[in-house]
Scaffold this motif. Structure first.
Motif, short mmCIF file in Angstrom:
data_model
loop_
_atom_site.label_atom_id
_atom_site.label_comp_id
_atom_site.label_asym_id
_atom_site.label_seq_id
_atom_site.Cartn_x
_atom_site.Cartn_y
_atom_site.Cartn_z
N VAL A 1 0.84 -1.19 0.00
CA VAL A 1 0.00 0.00 0.00
C VAL A 1 0.88 1.25 0.00
N ILE B 1 2.37 2.16 -3.25
CA ILE B 1 1.43 2.83 -4.16
C ILE B 1 1.21 4.28 -3.71
N LEU B 2 1.14 4.44 -2.41
CA LEU B 2 0.84 5.78 -1.88
C LEU B 2 2.00 6.76 -2.03
N GLU B 3 3.21 6.24 -1.89
CA GLU B 3 4.36 7.14 -1.86
C GLU B 3 4.47 8.10 -3.03
N PRO B 4 4.33 7.57 -4.25
CA PRO B 4 4.41 8.50 -5.37
C PRO B 4 3.29 9.54 -5.35
N ILE B 5 2.21 9.21 -4.69
CA ILE B 5 1.10 10.18 -4.65
C ILE B 5 1.36 11.24 -3.59
N ILE B 6 1.66 10.83 -2.40
CA ILE B 6 1.76 11.85 -1.35
C ILE B 6 3.20 12.13 -0.91
N GLY B 7 4.14 11.33 -1.34
CA GLY B 7 5.54 11.63 -1.01
C GLY B 7 6.00 10.98 0.28
N VAL C 1 6.18 13.10 3.55
CA VAL C 1 4.88 13.38 4.16
C VAL C 1 4.50 12.25 5.11
#
Lengths: 388, 330
Positions: free
Chosen positions: A199, A202-208, A211
């Protein structure tokens, strides 16, 4: 029917809710002033973003903390006290964090955290949450007989009831971020094998990545505060639903304001919040006179004899004589306009009043020729609000 | 397009119109009226609401407006940009696969966490509006013009500040910061966007308007649009006539004499008092109009509308008087 005086007199907290632009802040200030005059120690707390309460209380401006309203500005002597406060959300967050800090280190870390700054920086819902914190604090101090709380406009009344829940959800669900980061720091490969890692990928590229770390740090620092926040929120919710509190819905008889009020009333009922009644503000009342009367009045006013007498005897400006007929016409049109308004308003108000149970009230405060912006105006409102 | 000469030209030359202001001053009605004007001038326009409780259905006498846009008038559409639908659409643009989206936002425990993050839902709504705005730059855009019914003052300011506060929150770097900065610049582009402030000429709304203009224009540097002064009470008669009616109001014998001729006790006083009150309100409104003019915005004045039902007919009427006002030179 319990009248507003009985409701206010028997409670420690009065919450004035309703749509924007109906004079909610003004009515809150008026209620607070009336109760201070009756000898109680009263605080009026506004969380409306605009700093308007000061004007109505004859103050120049507000501090972000409790401020005593000087009695001489309010005209006349009385036993009670009146304090006023306008909530500064940013300052309130910091003061809450200080008030309940477990130690200096945690406090320092939280005040520095970017996520904390973001969340405390006047975001939707944060304001209502802080109002609840302040209400809890003031109430638990027991310094006031009555706190009058002015809430933001209706559409965000849901935030007002739900904001704390939202933040807790964030903290509770965010706890796993901390677990993840902690395990990562200890080289906890086990966790990475679990779904969480996927998860995050997948999230990292979206929120960094940074963060996620900030959030982890935030959640970790907040941990020590969390239980306190939760307990206070629960206590405040219980307080708002208890017999110490009453909600008034302040509204104006305009169609849009009333439809919002209807919606909010429904929400209050669902949440089982003690509800006192409706304050209809700025009501245009009916005046005597039918269309037939008006026609006859027009004839009477325009006949040469009346015209001469009015213009002569009443010492009017002679120039008015030349446009007398149109002047009389416009007087009639104006009357009809206001009657139309009164009729529409009455119909709408009756519809809303049908929602009330037997001990709830409806009061009508008329529209005045001048805006309310000083203590005398507040007294005028009170003469209608608290009439027997 | 050539330099706009009238307010109307200018209005039609900007594609994103944000209407904000104090609650209860008629923002939704003004959005509807602006939408009608755009549609009448051959634009495909859409009114976007961002609240849980939409108002367009009431104003256009149609069933509730949801996320899917509906045509409320020929060439005019309305849409309620609710966070849940926006999130799915917007986040999918980054995640790309529905299955992955579902895994994170529908099934995963992350769902609550992400959704409960303060400001996230509002950010997503703005993201969706930004997306729609960019689509207008495309080759076959759905719309030529967008009108956004922004939340009232305080919440509105928070909303338009959100791209910048988000950018700061994520430390100014990384994908979110990148998008937040682009979003911020997009909504602050004076060639694209105009922030209209709606108000009414009364004391407290006036004070709030000053604060709002200071926040939007002076602090956040967002491109100002019109100052829409709504619900101006019309003058019942020329101000010179007021002393005459005031004297009449004070002369009981004269009033009773007239009442007897009409055959209705109290009628004279009712007529005269209504006129005097209205005259006072008009004069007061005029003083706030003067003060509002000092804000230096292009001021558009709209009269109070006396209507038995405040729906489609009234909105059409308001849009016509608004259009007349916009016909004036810039």
């Amino acid at each position: 029917m319990k009248n507003p005086r009985e409701w206010v007199g028997g409670r420690n907290i009065v919450v004035c809710s309703g749509p924007g632009g109906v004079g909610k802040t003004t009515v809150s200030a008026a209620i607070a002033l009336a109760e201070a005059r009756r000898g109680r120690k009263v605080l009026v707390l506004t969380i409306d973003p605009a700093r308007r309460l000061a004007n109505a209380l004859g103050l120049e401006r507000f501090e972000s903390d409790v401020q005593r309203v000087p009695k001489e500005k309010l005209g006349g002597k009385f036993e009670g006290e009146l304090d006023a406060m306008m909530l500064d959300v940013k300052a309130e967050w910091d003061s809450v964090m200080r008030r309940y800090a477990p130690d200096e280190g945690t406090l320092g870390r939280i005040l520095q955290n970017r996520m904390y700054q973001y969340i405390s920086d006047n975001l939707v819902g944060a304001q209502e949450f802080m109002a609840m914190e302040r209400l809890h604090y003031l109430h638990s101090q027991g310094k006031y007989d009555l706190i009058v709380l002015d809430t933001p406009p209706t559409k965000h009344a849901l935030d007002f009831l739900e904001a704390p829940r939202k933040l807790f959800q964030f903290l509770e669900d965010g706890a796993f971020v901390k677990v993840f980061l902690d395990s990562g720091r200890r080289g906890g490969i086990q966790l990475l094998k679990m779904g969480t890692a996927a998860v995050f990928r997948i999230l990292e590229p979206i929120i960094g990545k940074n963060v996620i770390q900030d959030i982890g740090e935030f959640v970790r620092s907040m941990e020590t505060y969390y239980e306190g926040f939760r307990q206070r929120a629960r206590a405040t919710n219980e307080l708002l639903a208890s017999e110490k509190t009453v909600f008034f819905l302040v509204t104006a008889p305009t169609p849009l304001a009333l439809s919002e009020t209807r919606y909010f009333h429904q929400r209050l009922m669902e949440a089982k919040i003690p509800f006192g009644g409706f304050v209809f503000n700025r009501v245009h009342g009916h005046a005597p006179g039918t269309a037939e009367d008006l026609e006859k009045a027009r004839e009477t006013f325009t006949n040469p004899e009346t015209k001469a007498r009015l213009l002569g005897k009443i010492e009017g400006d002679p120039a008015l004589g030349r446009e007398w007929a149109s002047l009389v016409d416009r007087l009639g049109t104006n009357f009809l306009n206001l009657e139309t308004l009164a009729e529409v308003e009455e119909k709408k108000m009756t519809g809303l009043s049908d929602l009330l149970s037997s001990d709830q009230f409806v009061v009508r405060v008329p529209i005045f020729d001048q805006d309310i912006h000083d203590p005398a105006g507040l007294e005028l409102i009170n003469s209608h609000l608290f009439q027997n | 397009m050539a330099d706009p000469k009238t307010r109307l030209d200018w209005f039609l030359s900007r594609r994103i119109h944000v209407v904000t202001g104090k609650g209860g001053v008629g923002k939704s009605t003004l959005c509807a009226a602006l939408g009608l004007i755009a549609a009448r001038h051959g634009r495909r326009a859409v009114i976007l609401e961002t609240d849980t409780k939409e108002r367009m259905s009431q104003l256009f006498e149609i069933p509730p407006v949801g996320y899917r846009e509906v045509e409320v008038y020929p060439s005019l559409y309305a849409k309620n940009v609710d966070p849940d639908h926006s999130m799915e659409e917007y986040v999918l643009r980054f995640v790309r696969f529905q299955a992955v989206y579902d895994a994170i936002f529908k099934k995963s425990f992350l769902r609550h966490w992400v959704q409960s993050m303060p400001g996230f839902r509002e950010f997503v709504v703005l993201g969706k509006i930004w997306d729609m705005g960019q689509a207008m730059d495309g080759r076959s855009p759905d719309y030529d013009l967008m009108i956004i019914d922004s939340p009232a003052t305080g919440h509105g300011v928070s909303l338009w500040q959100l791209p910048e506060s988000t950018r700061k929150a994520v430390g100014g770097t990384g994908p979110i910061a990148h998008y937040a900065a682009k979003m911020r610049d997009y909504f602050a582009d004076p060639g694209n966007t105009a922030y209209h402030v709606a108000t009414i000429p009364e004391e407290l709304p006036y004070a709030e308007t000053c604060e709002l203009v200071a926040a939007l224009r002076d602090k956040m540097h967002l491109p100002p649009g019109f100052l829409l002064v709504n619900q101006i009470p019309p003058a019942p008669f020329h101000p010179e006539a007021r002393p005459l009616f005031e004297k009449l109001s004070g002369k009981t014998s004269e009033r009773e004499h007239l009442d007897r001729q009409v055959g209705r006790p109290g009628i004279t006083q009712a007529l005269v008092r209504a006129g005097i009150s209205q005259s006072a309100r008009h004069a007061q409104a005029a003083s706030y109009l003067d003060k509002l003019a000092a804000l230096g915005l292009t001021t558009v004045r709209l009269p109070f509308v006396y209507a038995k039902s405040y729906a489609k007919t009234a909105v059409e009427g308001i849009s016509l008087s608004l259009e007349t006002e916009l016909g004036r030179p810039l």
